[in-house]
Design a protein around this motif. Structure first.
Motif: not given
Length: 246
Positions: A96-117
């Motif tokens: 996600q960090n690499a993609l967003e540094r290139m201007g690509v909007q990215t979302r991470v969704q986790s099957a185990i909830e980690m709402s802070s990240i």
């Protein structure tokens, strides 16, 4: 540009899931993440998104921790698998960090909830993200032990209504044996799901193959380390293996 040229550059699929192993992020390292490798894969994803393809990803965690390896070393299998799921979250955040540094909007969704990240996995929200041109990275596998990230990739691809599941590997398709060890190994351009299982080709685990087969989801295997390969495969170019029923 002529109509023929435009059609020639049209992507074969409009929505796909890319599965990348954790080992693919190692580069020349023995453990962890190689930033240059992560950047190269992110660039390929960015260029594919630029074609108008809706992309989601599943990334393994074997570069950090493999549940099966932990279990074989004496850990309880479920506990080891949960640790492996956490490793996939770390890889997802790195991508996600690499993609967003290139201007690509990215979302991470986790099957185990980690709402802070990251966001919790919500199917309809993930689809909406892709419809808006965002890349969605699914982390923590299925959220359950005893299932591989290959199986998670097949499951998420079906849930997202993807037209194909792409498996980025260390070689340029499926062979009868590891071509890095056996130069005379036969390359397969096309296989059926049952042929993959019957020949024990092990490109993905049997559960993942079964999910794909039951839902008519093509699996395309290519070399993730070949620059621009993901984009080229989307345009029908390059060298790859397609797994689907005739």
């Amino acid at each position: 540009m002529s109509e023929t040229a435009t059609q020639a550059e049209s992507p074969t699929y409009k929505r796909v899931l890319l599965k990348v192993s954790g080992e693919a992020l190692l580069g020349g390292r023995e453990y962890g993440l190689d930033n240059a490798t992560v950047k190269a894969i992110a660039e390929d994803v960015r260029d594919t998104v630029a074609l108008g393809v809706q992309v989601c990803l599943v990334i393994g965690g074997g570069n950090i921790f493999r549940g099966v390896a932990g279990a074989s070393a004496g850990m309880e299998r479920a506990q080891a698998d949960y640790m492996g799921m956490l490793a996939t979250v770390m890889n997802a955040l790195a991508m996600q960090n690499a993609l967003e540094r290139m201007g690509v909007q990215t979302r991470v969704q986790s099957a185990i909830e980690m709402s802070s990240i990251c966001e919790p996995y919500i199917r309809r929200r993930a689809i909406r993200h892709m419809e808006k041109g965002r890349v969605v990275i699914f982390a923590a596998g299925t959220g359950n032990p005893f299932f591989t990230t290959d199986t998670a990739a097949a499951l998420r691809a079906v849930e997202m209504g993807c037209e194909a599941l792409l498996k980025g590997t260390q070689v340029d398709g499926i062979y009868s044996a590891d071509p890095r060890k056996n130069p005379s190994a036969e390359f397969y351009t096309r296989l059926t799901y049952l042929e993959v299982l019957a020949r024990d080709l092990q490109v993905m685990d049997a559960a993942a193959i079964s999910v794909a087969r039951e839902n008519g989801l093509p699996i395309i295997v290519f070399n993730i380390h070949e620059p621009g390969a993901f984009r080229e495969v989307m345009l029908g170019h390059g060298r790859f293996t397609t797994v689907k029923d005739d």
